[in-house]
Design an enzyme around this catalytic site. Structure first.
Site: not given
Ligand SMILES: Cc1ncc(COP(=O)(O)O)c(CNc2co[nH]c2=O)c1O
Length: 408
Positions: A124, A201, A204, A227, A366
């Site tokens: 990501h 990371d 998910q 999430k 992303c």
């Molecule tokens: C694997 C992964 N890493 C990092 C992030 C970043 O998380 P945040 O800092 O809370 O935004 C996301 C968010 N992924 C997504 C956010 O919107 N659609 C998505 O797939 C993610 O799916």
């Protein structure tokens, strides 16, 4: 029982009763953000109604209550991912900030020319862009573990790419595009054999499967509250205690200090050293509530339910030979499917299925470099959670069929 009582669970999420012009919402965008159960929302209102105060043990009773609740939230979140040391649990804003904390506080100081950071092609942007830019600023070099044709990490290439010049391996645990769940313990062993750290990371994975950071032996781990049935505005950085101890702070200011003179300052103990200024108090307390909620539901049951829905969606969508689903086979993936339908751009697809109440995501999620590898400018993505049903997968498949007819 081994299965979820989804009808009962849906009662916890009022938003799932939403309709658009009489069409029921079918919420299938959980990889972007999950919905929030009533008891998590109530923990926030309860905080603001009954014990809102700034933390770090102001003298008065209200601050004592808020401080204890906020500190103990670190314990609850730590236990959820397998550590009993609150010193190893830093509350941040989100996964992105958690990754930046290590990239700046460790990477900027420790990386230099000749050093290497090994990432994967499925990262990501939160990790890929962060390490790419820190490498650029320090003269270090980023390398990328390739993926195989069926969306797995090429582990043979991983063994070649991780060398004694590698200082950090940063790898996504569960891909938000492919659904691949990576062998992070194996990668940690390879990294450690070469004297490298590993950052996993978990944005998910933590919401969808049991996670044990000690069994994984990762040095750093990141995830987001929003999430996993929690609120936005709080994320988590896990780090092995001795590593966080050795690291400089990332952000400076109040709360994170111990002693300050005009000449210099010393730092508060862990984890407060990494929580500068007034922290996300209500959000942290609500995240602990979300962990308790998921524990009550049962993470093994959540995992089985969500991956079963992804398997069903994969099978139903690929029954049409004009659909390409990216990533591993239906029975070996996390709780999402990213796909394209021949002749229907992902943005058009998501817009049309929205007319049928179906909320999915379209775009690059992303992971633009990954989409370049896949040869796709964009993809549509349906992602599932504990409150989704097979009937909702059917609604998705029917709406995709409507889109297909429109563009036929
Ligand atoms: C694997 C992964 N890493 C990092 C992030 C970043 O998380 P945040 O800092 O809370 O935004 C996301 C968010 N992924 C997504 C956010 O919107 N659609 C998505 O797939 C993610 O799916």
């Amino acid at each position: 029982s081994e299965t979820l009582d989804v009808a009962a669970l849906r009662e916890d999420f009022p938003v799932l009763d939403r309709e658009f012009d009489g069409t029921p919402l079918v919420y299938l965008d959980n990889a972007a953000t999950s919905q929030t159960p009533k008891r998590v929302v109530e923990s926030i209102t309860d905080y603001y109604y009954r014990y809102n105060a700034n933390v770090h043990r102001g003298i008065h009773s209200l601050s004592q209550e808020a401080s204890i609740a906020y500190e103990e939230a670190h314990d609850t979140v730590g236990e959820f991912v397998g550590t009993d040391r609150r010193e190893e649990i830093v509350f941040t804003k989100n996964t992105t900030e958690s990754m930046n904390t290590v990239a700046y506080a460790w990477g900027l100081n420790e990386l230099g020319p000749g050093d290497e950071v090994v990432l994967t092609e499925m990262e990501h942007h939160a990790s890929l862009v962060t390490w790419q830019q820190i490498a650029r600023r320090t003269g270090a070099e980023c390398k990328y573990i390739p993926i195989t044709d069926d969306g797995y990490l090429d582990m043979e290439a991983a063994r070649d790419l991780i060398t004694d010049d590698t200082e950090m391996v940063s790898v996504v645990h569960a891909s938000n595009t492919l659904g691949t769940v990576n062998p992070v313990r194996e990668l940690a062993d390879i990294a450690h054999d070469h004297g490298s750290y590993i950052f996993v990371d978990g944005a998910q994975s933590v919401p969808h499967q049991p996670v044990d950071v000690k069994a994984m032996d990762c040095d750093f781990f990141a995830f987001s509250g929003h999430k996993m049935c929690g609120p936005t505005g709080v994320g988590v950085l896990y780090g092995k205690e001795h590593l966080l101890e050795e690291m400089d702070p990332y952000l400076y200011g109040g709360m994170m200090i111990s002693k300050v003179t005009f000449e210099d300052s010393s730092w508060h103990e862990l984890p407060w050293k990494f929580e500068a200024g007034t922290p996300p108090i209500a959000q942290g307390i609500a995240l602990a509530e979300a962990c308790d909620y998921l524990d009550d539901v049962g993470m093994e049951r959540v995992h089985r339910h969500s991956t079963d829905l992804a398997r069903y969606a994969h099978e139903e969508l690929t029954a049409s030979d004009d659909v390409e689903v990216y990533g591993p086979p239906a029975d070996d993936r996390g709780p999402l499917v990213a796909f394209n339908v021949d002749g229907v751009h992902a943005h058009d697809l998501s817009s049309i299925v929205n007319d049928y109440g179906v909320a999915i995501r379209a775009g690059d999620h992303c992971t633009q470099p990954l989409h370049d590898v896949l040869g796709a400018t964009a993809s549509a993505r349906a992602s599932f959670y504990l409150y989704n049903t097979r009937e909702e997968v059917d609604a998705l498949v029917d709406a995709v069929d409507e889109a297909r007819q429109l563009f036929a």
